[in-house]
Design an enzyme around this catalytic site. Structure first.
Site, mmCIF file in Angstrom:
data_model
loop_
_atom_site.group_PDB
_atom_site.id
_atom_site.type_symbol
_atom_site.label_atom_id
_atom_site.label_comp_id
_atom_site.label_asym_id
_atom_site.label_seq_id
_atom_site.Cartn_x
_atom_site.Cartn_y
_atom_site.Cartn_z
ATOM 1 C CG HIS A 184 -3.037 9.150 0.360
ATOM 2 N ND1 HIS A 184 -3.626 9.794 1.435
ATOM 3 C CD2 HIS A 184 -3.923 8.189 -0.017
ATOM 4 C CE1 HIS A 184 -4.793 9.252 1.691
ATOM 5 N NE2 HIS A 184 -5.009 8.281 0.831
ATOM 6 C CG HIS A 234 -1.892 1.058 1.342
ATOM 7 N ND1 HIS A 234 -2.158 1.721 2.514
ATOM 8 C CD2 HIS A 234 -2.717 1.605 0.403
ATOM 9 C CE1 HIS A 234 -3.105 2.604 2.306
ATOM 10 N NE2 HIS A 234 -3.461 2.570 1.038
ATOM 11 N NE ARG A 235 -1.933 5.806 1.421
ATOM 12 C CZ ARG A 235 -2.426 6.424 2.470
ATOM 13 N NH1 ARG A 235 -1.629 7.223 3.175
ATOM 14 N NH2 ARG A 235 -3.692 6.300 2.825
ATOM 15 C CD GLU A 263 -7.019 5.602 -4.564
ATOM 16 O OE1 GLU A 263 -6.343 4.894 -3.790
ATOM 17 O OE2 GLU A 263 -7.950 6.341 -4.198
ATOM 18 C CE LYS A 301 -6.046 9.129 -2.597
ATOM 19 N NZ LYS A 301 -6.879 8.017 -2.097
ATOM 20 C CD GLU A 328 -2.849 2.317 -3.350
ATOM 21 O OE1 GLU A 328 -3.800 3.095 -3.476
ATOM 22 O OE2 GLU A 328 -1.909 2.520 -2.557
ATOM 23 C CG ASP A 355 -0.294 0.428 5.614
ATOM 24 O OD1 ASP A 355 -0.508 0.803 4.444
ATOM 25 O OD2 ASP A 355 -0.979 0.798 6.593
ATOM 26 C CG ASP A 362 -2.737 7.080 -3.363
ATOM 27 O OD1 ASP A 362 -3.846 6.555 -3.466
ATOM 28 O OD2 ASP A 362 -1.910 6.786 -2.469
HETATM 29 O O1 G3P Z 1 -6.340 0.662 -2.864
HETATM 30 C C1 G3P Z 1 -7.254 1.419 -2.176
HETATM 31 C C2 G3P Z 1 -6.719 2.238 -1.069
HETATM 32 O O2 G3P Z 1 -5.456 2.705 -1.358
HETATM 33 C C3 G3P Z 1 -7.675 3.339 -0.805
HETATM 34 O O3 G3P Z 1 -7.353 4.092 0.295
HETATM 35 O O4 G3P Z 1 -6.867 6.282 1.236
HETATM 36 O O5 G3P Z 1 -5.036 4.669 0.919
HETATM 37 O O6 G3P Z 1 -6.017 5.785 -1.033
HETATM 38 P P1 G3P Z 1 -6.268 5.260 0.358
HETATM 39 CA CA CA Z 2 -4.596 4.652 -2.492
#
Ligand code: G3P
Ligand code: CA
Length: 269
Positions: free
Chosen positions: A83, A41-42, A143, A145, A68, A258, A70
């Site tokens: 993000h 994540h990120r 993503e 955003k 992943e 994460d 943003d």
């Molecule tokens: O993959 C979805 C997730 O990343 C959405 O939440 O806030 O981390 O962008 P956020």
């Molecule tokens: Ca995200």
């Protein structure tokens, strides 16, 4: 489509929906045969500053399946990987990133807030990020955003993915499903995933091949229902091993976390 409509419309009317059954599934992992795939994540935000090249390198070194991240846009039109709306939490800058130029954004330290050991890490452009990821075997989960704020970003992201030859390794995600619809029209060859945070789509609402949902929504019954209609389902953000075990047992197709190092312990090397 008006900005307001893009921002507030979670799903499209039936007559505007693509034939999701024919859309592309989650790209096949280049790193493993794991099911579910593990996605950082990120980047791997528990292990390195989020949405930085350092985080993507950590993810690649772990041997997970994908990352992943943003995407937003600076005021002078550069796509950047970041993000929050504001720079304050993760950098030494202040205010909305979309009111800054690329030069202003890239002068900031995006590493020290996570750990002084990462001092000097910058907010990367999307091009820098894709260039870095191209030389790894990670899948790319991009993503969009707040696309209502960045008219035209869908076409710009698609152009970069195509230019760098990353179509087969990419899935584009967004909470703004109308933006996914634009991507679908521009680039039907790219996999898409609709994000859901408060509920899962009903049978008459499904649009894209993959649902990506806030993990507590992903009950065994919900996963079975989504699979029964031919969709895939992935979950975010799964950081605890007990949650991950339950989701794996229920047949989830992907876990965004994460702490990819932690989730890897559930699988044989
Ligand atoms: O993959 C979805 C997730 O990343 C959405 O939440 O806030 O981390 O962008 P956020
Ligand atoms: Ca995200």
């Amino acid at each position: 489509m008006a900005e307001e409509e893009l921002r507030t419309s979670p799903v499209l009317p039936p007559e505007d929906r693509p034939e999701w059954r024919y859309l592309k599934p989650i790209p096949r992992s280049l790193a493993s045969h794991r099911h579910p795939i593990i996605v950082g994540h990120r980047g791997a935000r528990g292990l390195a500053p989020e949405n930085t090249l350092a985080a993507f390198r950590v993810a690649a070194d772990l041997g997970i399946d994908g990352v992943e991240f943003d995407v937003q846009r600076t005021t002078d039109g550069e796509l950047v990987v970041f993000h929050d709306d504001n720079l304050d939490r993760t950098t030494n800058g202040h205010g909305p990133i979309y009111e800054k130029t690329l030069a202003e954004v890239q002068a900031l330290d995006a590493g020290s807030a996570f750990d002084p050991a990462f001092a000097g890490e910058r907010i990367p452009t999307l091009r820098e990020t894709l260039d870095t990821l191209k030389s790894t075997n990670l899948l790319l989960f991009i993503e969009l955003k707040d696309p209502w704020r960045f008219p035209g970003m869908e076409a710009e992201v698609v152009a970069l993915i195509r230019e760098l030859g990353l179509v087969e390794r990419t899935q584009i995600r967004s909470f703004y499903h109308a933006a996914l619809h634009l991507v679908c029209h521009i680039a039907p060859e790219i996999a898409l995933s609709e994000l859901w945070w408060d509920r899962l789509p009903g049978d008459d609402e499904v649009i894209y091949k993959t649902v990506n949902a806030f993990f507590p929504l992903c009950t065994p019954d919900a996963i079975a229902q989504i699979h029964a209609r031919g969709q895939e389902i992935t979950a975010w953000t799964v950081n605890e091993l007990d949650d991950a075990r339950a989701l794996v047992a229920a047949g989830i197709d992907g876990l965004t976390t994460d702490y990819p190092d932690r989730l890897l312990t559930l699988f044989a090397p």
